[in-house]
Design a protein around this motif. Structure first.
Motif, PDB file in Angstrom:
ATOM      1  N   THR A  98      -6.144 -34.666 -13.727  1.00  0.00           N
ATOM      2  CA  THR A  98      -4.859 -34.369 -13.522  1.00  0.00           C
ATOM      3  C   THR A  98      -5.012 -32.983 -14.152  1.00  0.00           C
ATOM      4  O   THR A  98      -4.758 -33.702 -15.226  1.00  0.00           O
ATOM      5  N   TRP A 136      -1.348 -22.647  -2.978  1.00  0.00           N
ATOM      6  CA  TRP A 136      -2.398 -23.648  -3.778  1.00  0.00           C
ATOM      7  C   TRP A 136      -3.314 -24.879  -2.869  1.00  0.00           C
ATOM      8  O   TRP A 136      -2.132 -25.318  -2.061  1.00  0.00           O
ATOM      9  N   THR A 137      -4.358 -25.521  -3.692  1.00  0.00           N
ATOM     10  CA  THR A 137      -4.940 -26.522  -2.556  1.00  0.00           C
ATOM     11  C   THR A 137      -4.787 -27.449  -3.914  1.00  0.00           C
ATOM     12  O   THR A 137      -5.214 -27.396  -5.044  1.00  0.00           O
ATOM     13  N   GLN A 138      -3.839 -28.720  -2.902  1.00  0.00           N
ATOM     14  CA  GLN A 138      -4.453 -30.006  -3.983  1.00  0.00           C
ATOM     15  C   GLN A 138      -3.676 -29.856  -5.219  1.00  0.00           C
ATOM     16  O   GLN A 138      -3.067 -30.621  -5.913  1.00  0.00           O
ATOM     17  N   THR A 139      -1.583 -29.984  -4.526  1.00  0.00           N
ATOM     18  CA  THR A 139      -1.555 -28.881  -5.801  1.00  0.00           C
ATOM     19  C   THR A 139       0.077 -29.763  -5.576  1.00  0.00           C
ATOM     20  O   THR A 139       0.367 -29.196  -4.212  1.00  0.00           O
ATOM     21  N   ARG A 140       1.061 -30.427  -6.125  1.00  0.00           N
ATOM     22  CA  ARG A 140       2.495 -29.777  -5.817  1.00  0.00           C
ATOM     23  C   ARG A 140       3.366 -30.057  -7.437  1.00  0.00           C
ATOM     24  O   ARG A 140       2.421 -29.762  -8.261  1.00  0.00           O
ATOM     25  N   VAL A 192      -1.710 -30.742 -10.832  1.00  0.00           N
ATOM     26  CA  VAL A 192      -3.255 -30.185  -9.973  1.00  0.00           C
ATOM     27  C   VAL A 192      -3.907 -31.252  -9.896  1.00  0.00           C
ATOM     28  O   VAL A 192      -4.656 -31.107 -11.359  1.00  0.00           O
ATOM     29  N   ALA A 193      -4.977 -31.263  -8.825  1.00  0.00           N
ATOM     30  CA  ALA A 193      -5.698 -32.932  -8.958  1.00  0.00           C
ATOM     31  C   ALA A 193      -7.205 -32.267  -8.883  1.00  0.00           C
ATOM     32  O   ALA A 193      -7.051 -30.845  -8.934  1.00  0.00           O
ATOM     33  N   HIS A 248      -7.710 -22.603 -11.844  1.00  0.00           N
ATOM     34  CA  HIS A 248      -7.875 -24.174 -10.651  1.00  0.00           C
ATOM     35  C   HIS A 248      -8.649 -25.363 -11.873  1.00  0.00           C
ATOM     36  O   HIS A 248      -8.586 -24.958 -13.735  1.00  0.00           O
ATOM     37  N   ASN A 249      -8.312 -26.476 -11.520  1.00  0.00           N
ATOM     38  CA  ASN A 249      -8.112 -27.553 -12.333  1.00  0.00           C
ATOM     39  C   ASN A 249     -10.381 -27.752 -12.071  1.00  0.00           C
ATOM     40  O   ASN A 249     -10.278 -28.650 -10.382  1.00  0.00           O
ATOM     41  N   GLY A 308      -8.617 -28.330  -7.390  1.00  0.00           N
ATOM     42  CA  GLY A 308      -7.662 -27.621  -6.933  1.00  0.00           C
ATOM     43  C   GLY A 308      -7.787 -26.853  -7.777  1.00  0.00           C
ATOM     44  O   GLY A 308      -7.837 -26.770  -8.542  1.00  0.00           O
TER      45      GLY A 308
END
Length: 289
Positions: free
Chosen positions: A134, A48-52, A74-75, A128-129, A78
């Motif tokens: 956000t 996962w990218t740009q994700t917490r 997810v930003a 994906h976002n 991301g």
């Protein structure tokens, strides 16, 4: 009526704040209040990218064993091309903020708040976002339990705002459930629904039954009975109940009290550990709520 969905945004309280909060973990239930969902308790996942994310539930031996639940954040830009790495895992997504682009089985879906998706095992979905804001959504995961004579369920993508809630009998619609799949569809071994109580509505008896429960409060506040305790809960709180934990509810208002509910359903009770390690703490019934 316009639906509201609470989602955590992280951050930290000031050093001048008291430590007292409502978090509790017992052998029958847990309450994770929204005030505990801070930056320091987030997690991250490979792929996962740009994700917490905030992990609300995970299998724990001796407590609750059927599911895991996350709040994903997810930003813009991301997401993941391979979010699910377990071939036996089914999933449910429920969007509370932002816009998600979901692709599964050759189709692309745009999911906005209130959006629900059921994703069967090995469906190869991506998310994906692609928006400017956000994205926050719930991701509930469970090891799918096959049933003899039934194929696994199909992909389901819906929005709760397009579904008429089903009122509980004898409540004049003050207690209602928004169902995304047919509760009598035996292909499904879990249900994720939205339960709504109007101000003053109640669960008028102590429910004591075999389903494990995860309840995330989307809107409003109430007093919830958990085992022997009455606990105040509000939007953003999460409750985790093991099988047979007595439960009831009183929605005091002033607005609606609503929560996202997970429970395991529609399977016989396993009498011994399964070869694949699943405990099978499931129920033949499809429960009334």
């Amino acid at each position: 009526m316009t639906s509201k969905y609470y989602a955590p945004h992280g951050g930290h309280p000031g050093q001048d704040r008291l430590l007292t909060d409502r978090a509790i973990f017992t052998d029958a239930y847990a309450v994770i209040p929204r005030g505990t969902m801070r930056d320091i308790v987030t997690s991250f996942l490979p792929g996962w990218t740009q994700t917490r994310l905030w992990v609300l539930a995970r299998p724990l031996s001796g407590f609750a064993e059927t599911f895991s639940q996350y709040i994903m954040e997810v930003a813009p830009g991301g997401g993941s091309d391979r979010p699910e790495t377990d071939p036996d895992a089914e999933g449910v997504l429920f969007v509370v903020e932002g816009t998600a682009t979901l692709r599964v089985c050759g189709r692309t879906y745009t999911m906005v708040p209130g959006g629900y998706a059921y994703l069967p095992p090995s469906s190869g979905w991506t998310l994906h976002n692609k928006g400017d804001a956000t994205l926050r959504f719930h991701w509930i995961r469970k090891a799918y339990e096959p049933a003899e004579g039934f194929v696994q369920p199909d992909v389901v993508v819906r929005n709760e705002n397009d579904i008429t809630p089903t009122p509980m009998p004898g409540t004049d619609g003050k207690w209602a459930t928004t169902r995304f799949v047919d509760p009598m569809d035996m292909r499904h071994d879990m249900h994720v629904t939205v339960v709504t109580f109007e101000p003053g509505a109640v669960i008028p008896f102590l429910e004591t039954h075999v389903m494990e429960h995860g309840l995330y409060v989307l809107e409003g506040k109430a007093v919830y009975r958990l085992n022997q305790d009455w606990v105040e809960v509000e939007a953003g709180d999460f409750m985790w109940l093991r099988a047979f934990c007595p439960q009831a509810c009183y929605a005091g208002g002033p607005g609606r009290f609503r929560y996202l509910l997970y429970k395991d359903v529609n399977r016989p009770m396993a009498l011994r550990p399964r070869a694949n390690g699943r405990t099978g703490m499931l129920d033949f019934r499809s429960a009334a709520e």
